[in-house]
Scaffold this active site. Structure first.
Site, mmCIF file in Angstrom:
data_model
loop_
_atom_site.group_PDB
_atom_site.id
_atom_site.type_symbol
_atom_site.label_atom_id
_atom_site.label_comp_id
_atom_site.label_asym_id
_atom_site.label_seq_id
_atom_site.Cartn_x
_atom_site.Cartn_y
_atom_site.Cartn_z
ATOM 1 C CG HIS A 466 -2.370 0.352 0.923
ATOM 2 N ND1 HIS A 466 -2.874 1.462 -0.080
ATOM 3 C CD2 HIS A 466 -3.660 -0.270 1.251
ATOM 4 C CE1 HIS A 466 -4.052 1.446 -0.083
ATOM 5 N NE2 HIS A 466 -4.532 0.377 0.436
ATOM 6 C CG ASP A 470 -3.878 5.072 -2.696
ATOM 7 O OD1 ASP A 470 -3.130 4.505 -1.674
ATOM 8 O OD2 ASP A 470 -4.024 6.066 -2.972
#
Length: 495
Positions: A466, A470
């Site tokens: 992450h 995204d």
């Protein structure tokens, strides 16, 4: 006498497991002759000798973990079975000091004594040179010098020279012997508890210092940890104790009243897998997305290609190669998933992009899980990718794959469906930032144009870092690959 250390095996590897000795003590060996087979975290390799002569000592037992830059084999290069007449006892003292210097980093009382007056010299081995080179190691006629630690008594100056007094004084003192210890685990235990190995009397074969000797020394000064006290079955005075009996004794207590049947050391490929995946879990804020995909058309395309290849006498791309091609096309649209996170010297992090994709794919072998890497896979067609995958898998399974072919990946595909798994949550292969998992293909009820029918369905799972992107990027990549699987003919026309 010349002691040859385990050479640098490359790729940052610091240890290897000894699989077998290819020579015995007393054997005559030649330059470049293989002397041992070792298994690293990457592959199994044979280590050649850079020296010719008579094997005096093998440093290590089969199954033992050997440390890079620690003694592997001692060779009598002059063939005389001892020190030459010119060197005399002074050379013997120098040899002992040299043996000690190999273990200086252990800092367990084995450093060359300060009063020995050691001086650092370059000694010409006189060898013609070895053409067989591992990474960071090898000999040549132009670089035949070896760095040694020698005592002042080993100086080549005449006794009448300015150092005669100190040289004779050293010669009169008994030479300090290097401690007889071959196990890196024993040396590490001694270092952790600050136990000088030179002060121990070994109770193993031929005076070998074993784990029980170190534990007995620790216990005698009242500093033994509880777990080490439990594993110490007898003090050194009780006589020889096998290292196997210490680590695998079935009488040791276990949770729930069970008896310990065996302890298996985590070494080689198993250790590499554990290290990489544990680091991945610690450092990467991982997220996972998945999608069920209709692979019916992909199976039909593969069948057509296979029939065509059989008619032409060639080979058709495998399902893994076809999906690999879709993955590469997806990465060209979402390059964030083939990057790496790099930490600068000032502690700040950067996302590093590359000019291509090194595609790794998980492969199960007899020795464990490995990830061969196809370099610049984006340049290959599906058929070329199939050929390269086949070559690397074959090399991995027969043990001939190189360390370079197992490193450098920027994205990994894991086809765990071949093991009967419908789905999984794959762990990212650190330092990569994403991995795609492919489940098995099963016939399932599926809605097509409002009608319920039976289709061939698989589950694609993407685990991603992450920090680099995204969910929108990850979901977009996964959806692209899924659409390619569902309509491969149209997809391949655009690739």
């Amino acid at each position: 006498m010349t002691t040859f250390d385990l050479p640098d095996l490359g790729e940052g590897l610091t240890e290897a497991t000894l699989l077998s000795w290819l020579v015995d003590e007393g054997d005559m060996i030649e330059v470049d002759q293989p002397i041992a087979e070792v298994e690293t975290a990457k592959s199994s390799i044979e280590v050649p000798s850079p020296y010719a002569g008579i094997v005096v000592r093998l440093h290590g037992a089969v199954g033992e973990t050997l440390i890079v830059d620690e003694p592997l084999i001692t060779v009598d290069t002059d063939g005389g079975g001892g020190f030459d007449d010119a060197a005399g006892p002074s050379a013997a003292a120098g040899s002992s000091a040299g043996a000690l210097s190999y273990r200086e980093e252990e800092r367990a009382g084995t450093a060359v004594p300060a009063d020995g007056g050691g001086e650092e010299t370059l000694q010409d081995t006189g060898d013609e040179g070895s053409g067989n080179v591992l990474i960071g190691y090898g000999t040549s006629a132009s670089a035949g010098a070896r760095r040694r630690r020698r005592r002042a008594g080993g100086s080549s100056q005449s006794p009448a020279g300015p150092r005669a007094g100190s040289a004779l004084a050293v010669a009169e003192r008994p030479a300090q012997k290097a401690p007889r210890v071959s196990s890196p685990l024993v040396r590490r235990l001694a270092r952790e508890h600050s136990v000088p190995l030179t002060g121990l009397t070994g109770t193993g074969p031929d005076g070998l210092i074993i784990r029980a000797d170190v534990l007995a020394a620790v216990e005698s000064r009242g500093a033994a940890p509880a777990q080490d006290q439990q594993t110490a079955q007898a003090p050194a005075s009780a006589g020889p104790v096998s290292t196997d009996s210490v680590s695998t004794s079935p009488s040791l207590p276990a949770p729930g009243g069970l008896e310990i049947r065996e302890r298996v050391a985590v070494t080689g490929i198993r250790k590499a897998v554990a290290t990489t995946l544990s680091r991945s879990r610690r450092e990467i804020p991982e997220a996972t997305v998945w999608q069920d995909v209709d692979a019916t058309e992909l199976l039909a395309l593969r069948a057509r290609l296979k029939r065509q290849a059989e008619a032409e006498g060639s080979s058709a791309p495998s399902l893994l190669a076809l999906i690999g091609r879709f993955v590469l096309a997806g990465l060209s649209r979402h390059p964030e998933l083939a990057t790496r996170v790099d930490t600068r010297e000032d502690g700040e992090q950067e996302i590093v992009h590359f000019d291509g994709v090194n595609l790794g794919f998980a492969a199960q072998t007899d020795t464990g899980l490995v990830v061969p890497v196809v370099r610049h896979a984006e340049r290959l067609s599906a058929r070329e990718l199939h050929g390269e995958i086949g070559r690397l898998v074959g090399a991995a399974r027969d043990g001939s794959i190189s360390g370079k072919e197992l490193t450098g990946g920027t994205f990994t595909v894991n086809n765990y469906g071949v093991f009967g798994s419908d789905g999984a949550t794959p762990i990212i292969n650190h330092p990569e930032v994403a991995i795609l998992g492919i489940g098995r293909i099963l016939d399932r009820p599926w809605a097509v144009d409002g009608e319920l029918t039976v289709r061939s369905i698989t589950t694609l799972t993407l685990a991603f870092d992450h920090r680099v992107c995204d969910g929108g990027t990850a979901g977009g990549f996964l959806d692209f690959v899924a659409r390619c699987v569902e309509d491969p003919t149209t997809a391949l026309a655009d690739l």
